[in-house]
Motif scaffolding. Structure first.
Motif, short mmCIF file in Angstrom:
data_model
loop_
_atom_site.label_atom_id
_atom_site.label_comp_id
_atom_site.label_asym_id
_atom_site.label_seq_id
_atom_site.Cartn_x
_atom_site.Cartn_y
_atom_site.Cartn_z
N PRO A 5 3.41 10.82 34.88
CA PRO A 5 2.63 10.43 36.06
C PRO A 5 2.44 8.92 36.14
N VAL A 6 2.37 8.44 37.37
CA VAL A 6 2.03 7.04 37.65
C VAL A 6 0.88 7.09 38.65
N ILE A 7 -0.25 6.49 38.26
CA ILE A 7 -1.47 6.64 39.09
C ILE A 7 -2.12 5.29 39.33
N GLY A 8 -2.53 5.06 40.55
CA GLY A 8 -3.33 3.87 40.88
C GLY A 8 -4.55 4.33 41.67
N LEU A 9 -5.72 3.76 41.36
CA LEU A 9 -6.94 4.20 42.05
C LEU A 9 -7.46 3.13 42.99
N GLU A 10 -7.92 3.56 44.14
CA GLU A 10 -8.62 2.68 45.08
C GLU A 10 -10.05 3.19 45.17
N VAL A 11 -11.01 2.35 44.81
CA VAL A 11 -12.40 2.81 44.78
C VAL A 11 -13.23 1.97 45.74
N VAL A 162 -9.11 -2.14 43.70
CA VAL A 162 -7.78 -1.53 43.69
C VAL A 162 -7.12 -1.74 42.32
N SER A 163 -6.68 -0.66 41.71
CA SER A 163 -6.03 -0.80 40.39
C SER A 163 -4.52 -0.90 40.56
N GLU A 164 -3.88 -1.45 39.54
CA GLU A 164 -2.43 -1.41 39.44
C GLU A 164 -2.03 0.04 39.14
N PRO A 165 -0.79 0.41 39.41
CA PRO A 165 -0.34 1.78 39.06
C PRO A 165 -0.09 1.93 37.57
N ASP A 166 -1.11 1.60 36.77
CA ASP A 166 -0.98 1.56 35.30
C ASP A 166 -1.52 2.82 34.63
N ASN A 204 -3.86 7.48 44.10
CA ASN A 204 -2.44 7.40 44.45
C ASN A 204 -1.65 7.94 43.27
N VAL A 205 -0.86 8.96 43.52
CA VAL A 205 -0.17 9.63 42.43
C VAL A 205 1.32 9.75 42.73
N SER A 206 2.15 9.40 41.74
CA SER A 206 3.58 9.71 41.81
C SER A 206 4.02 10.14 40.42
N VAL A 207 5.21 10.67 40.31
CA VAL A 207 5.77 10.95 38.98
C VAL A 207 7.18 10.35 38.94
N GLU A 214 10.70 2.77 37.50
CA GLU A 214 10.69 2.78 38.97
C GLU A 214 9.35 3.27 39.50
N LEU A 215 9.06 2.92 40.73
CA LEU A 215 7.88 3.45 41.40
C LEU A 215 8.39 4.37 42.50
N ARG A 216 8.16 5.65 42.32
CA ARG A 216 8.67 6.60 43.31
C ARG A 216 7.67 6.83 44.43
N GLU A 217 8.06 7.66 45.40
CA GLU A 217 7.16 7.98 46.52
C GLU A 217 5.83 8.48 45.99
N ARG A 218 4.76 7.94 46.56
CA ARG A 218 3.44 8.35 46.08
C ARG A 218 2.68 9.10 47.16
N VAL A 219 1.72 9.86 46.69
CA VAL A 219 0.83 10.59 47.59
C VAL A 219 -0.56 10.02 47.38
P1 ADP Z 1 -1.60 0.36 50.46
O1 ADP Z 1 -1.80 -1.03 50.90
O2 ADP Z 1 -0.69 1.13 51.34
O3 ADP Z 1 -2.85 1.09 50.19
P2 ADP Z 1 -0.92 -0.63 47.82
O4 ADP Z 1 0.40 -1.14 47.44
O5 ADP Z 1 -2.03 -1.60 48.00
O6 ADP Z 1 -0.76 0.28 49.10
O7 ADP Z 1 -1.36 0.40 46.72
C1 ADP Z 1 -2.47 1.16 46.83
C2 ADP Z 1 -2.68 1.86 45.51
O8 ADP Z 1 -1.57 2.68 45.19
C3 ADP Z 1 -2.85 0.93 44.34
O9 ADP Z 1 -3.90 1.41 43.54
C4 ADP Z 1 -1.54 1.01 43.61
O10 ADP Z 1 -1.71 0.83 42.22
C5 ADP Z 1 -1.11 2.43 43.89
N1 ADP Z 1 0.34 2.63 43.87
C6 ADP Z 1 1.28 1.86 44.44
N2 ADP Z 1 2.50 2.40 44.24
C7 ADP Z 1 2.33 3.54 43.53
C8 ADP Z 1 3.20 4.56 43.02
N3 ADP Z 1 4.52 4.52 43.20
N4 ADP Z 1 2.65 5.58 42.35
C9 ADP Z 1 1.32 5.65 42.17
N5 ADP Z 1 0.45 4.74 42.62
C10 ADP Z 1 0.95 3.69 43.30
#
Ligand code: ADP
Ligand code: MG
Ligand code: ZN
Length: 499
Positions: A5-11, A162-166, A204-207, A214-219
């Motif tokens: 999983p690759v996850i980024g959070l927006e709070v 906003v977090s990085e997708p870490d 934000n979640v992708s796998v 790579e960063l794939r399509e996220r939901v």
């Molecule tokens: P937007 O401006 O459309 O909201 P951002 O690039 O600012 O998009 O990213 C929003 C959030 O999504 C951030 O927390 C980021 O870490 C996360 N994110 C970006 N790409 C991915 C991905 N491929 N998978 C999971 N999370 C992602």
């Protein structure tokens, strides 16, 4: 193929400033009657100008510094345009390309798993929108639904972190959320409550295949109002997306909502329906210069956060990691505990023994009273001052009063705010441990309970416990149970050998 999983959070974090982000309306939108915290500025009537709330800017800088961010020297506001009923203005004042804080990080420690460092992309300032309240059966007529609007919330300061997708697991996401809540509360800049809506998480979640970068399509998943729901929603998405990729399909970029009852995420809108916000610089607010001296002043004023405090409590008071973590979960509790210990002037050795006893009282009996439905629920609002609790702990530790009576004294302190010494004196609760005082009571217990005495003489040594109970009763809990038991056994043995 294995996926990770690759996850980024927006709070979104709501701030508890006195007034709103751009006007002087009160920001206490919940305690006020609906639509009473409204003015021409938050309604964006023609001819009015927004003014930036400096307390909100200060809170944003505090959050940024706590998250190890760079603070912009020059920042600006932008208009984010979109039509929605909760946004009467048709636009939200936000920050687009130059957020006030950027490039930070937070280290998280999930319960089972290694520590991880999560990048913080940005923290920006914006304003909240009005609150829509959907009412199902107006006038009891089913199907006759209305939506009520409360504008009190429109314009309340909101920070987006906003977090990085870490983030690599739902457990890390949970640890990130809990720590961010803890930081907000330690700073005192907001309540950070998911239930109250002052802390809203989008995940934000992708796998992707393990080993790829790579960063794939996220939901993007929305609508989660508890930490538990975020964890379940992320786990559900990881599973769903893994299945999609494994079956040879592609995951679609979309926004989904979490349905807690169904335990699943449901599509809300696809990429094609995504908003185009037409951001442009807010023409009514000049760019904001953030002086370095101010930033350093704020940095110097930051509190000691939970992680550091937990370690220090273990070192300084010799507490277990568990106790230290329990106390530092809330800044008020940690402060209170330190004041209790500081109230006694003790050597290092005595202090750690006293501190351990103080933990028992703070996280035991006092916590129980705080959790009860009546009375205050915040430790800094009780009538019991730290100095008074320290006096009670000292009395108990010196075995001057019994356990049961110490608890009674605490309850009396809780309701009256009196000093423990005064209560002990007034109620005559000083422990009776002297033989001279206890012996007559012991003899009386033996005289009045011939059955128990016969039990003892026929070999049932547990009869002593019953008699100790009688002594406690006669002394209203003041007897030292150990001394009473010794005296009883001694006297009964004498009776036995006299037979
Ligand atoms: P937007 O401006 O459309 O909201 P951002 O690039 O600012 O998009 O990213 C929003 C959030 O999504 C951030 O927390 C980021 O870490 C996360 N994110 C970006 N790409 C991915 C991905 N491929 N998978 C999971 N999370 C992602
Ligand atoms: Mg987004
Ligand atoms: Zn206003």
């Amino acid at each position: 193929m294995e996926y990770e999983p690759v996850i980024g959070l927006e709070v979104h974090v709501q701030l508890n400033t006195k007034s709103k982000m751009f006007c002087s309306c009160g920001a206490d939108y919940q305690s006020a009657e609906p639509n009473t915290r409204v003015c021409p500025v938050c309604l964006a009537l023609p001819g009015v100008l927004p003014v930036v709330n400096s307390a909100a800017v200060e809170s944003a800088i505090k959050i940024g510094l706590a998250l190890n961010c760079e603070i912009a020297e020059l920042t600006k506001f932008d208009r984010k345009n979109y039509p929605y009923p909760d946004l009467m203005k048709g636009y939200q004042i936000s920050q687009f390309d130059v957020p006030i804080c950027h490039d930070g990080w937070m280290s998280v420690q999930p319960e089972d798993g290694p520590e991880a460092r999560i990048g913080v992309t940005r923290v920006h300032m914006e304003e909240d929108v009005a609150r829509l309240i959907h009412v199902d059966n107006v006038d009891g007529r089913s199907g006759h639904a209305h939506t009520l609007m409360d504008i009190n919330r429109a314009g309340v300061p909101l920070m987006e972190v906003v977090s990085e997708p870490d983030i690599r697991s739902s457990a890390q996401a949970e640890a990130y959320i809990l720590k961010l809540q803890n930081i907000i509360r330690y700073l005192g800049v907001g309540t950070a409550s998911m239930e109250e809506g002052s802390f809203r998480v989008d995940a934000n979640v992708s796998v992707r295949p393990v080993g790829s970068d790579e960063l794939r399509e996220r939901v993007e998943v929305k609508n989660m109002n508890r930490v538990r729901a975020v964890v379940r929603a992320i786990d559900h998405e990881i599973e769903r997306q893994t299945r999609v990729w494994e079956s040879g399909d592609r995951v679609e970029m979309e926004t989904r909502g979490w349905d807690d009852v169904a335990g699943a995420t449901l599509i809300q809108r696809s990429k094609e329906e995504a908003h185009d916000y037409r951001y442009f610089p807010e023409p009514d607010i000049p760019p904001l210069e953030i002086g370095r001296a101010w930033v350093e002043e704020i940095r110097a004023s930051l509190p000691e956060f939970a992680d550091d405090r937990r370690t220090r409590f273990q070192d300084e008071y010799d507490l277990s990691e568990y106790d230290a973590a329990l106390l530092t979960t809330s800044r008020a509790t940690a402060d209170y505990f330190e004041e209790v210990v500081a109230a006694r002037d003790l050597s290092d050795v005595d202090r750690s023994a006293f501190a351990k006893e103080a933990v028992n009282w703070v996280s035991g009996e006092l916590a129980r009273l705080l959790n009860a439905p009546e009375g205050p629920s915040e430790i800094d609002q009780t009538k019991i001052k730290p100095k008074q609790l320290a006096a009670l702990v000292a009395l108990f530790q010196a075995r001057t009063i019994s356990n049961a009576n110490a608890r009674q004294v605490l309850e009396e302190m809780w309701s009256s705010g009196s000093d423990p010494d005064a209560i002990v004196k007034e109620r005559g609760l000083l422990k009776v441990s002297g033989t001279d005082e206890l012996l007559p009571v012991v003899r009386e217990a033996i005289e009045n309970n011939p059955n128990a005495v016969e039990d003892f003489l026929s070999g049932k040594e547990t009869a002593v416990r019953f008699l100790v109970g009688q002594v406690m009763k006669a002394t209203r809990g003041r007897a030292d149970a150990g001394v009473a038991a010794d005296l009883l056994t001694q006297t009964l043995e004498e009776v036995k050998s006299a037979r």
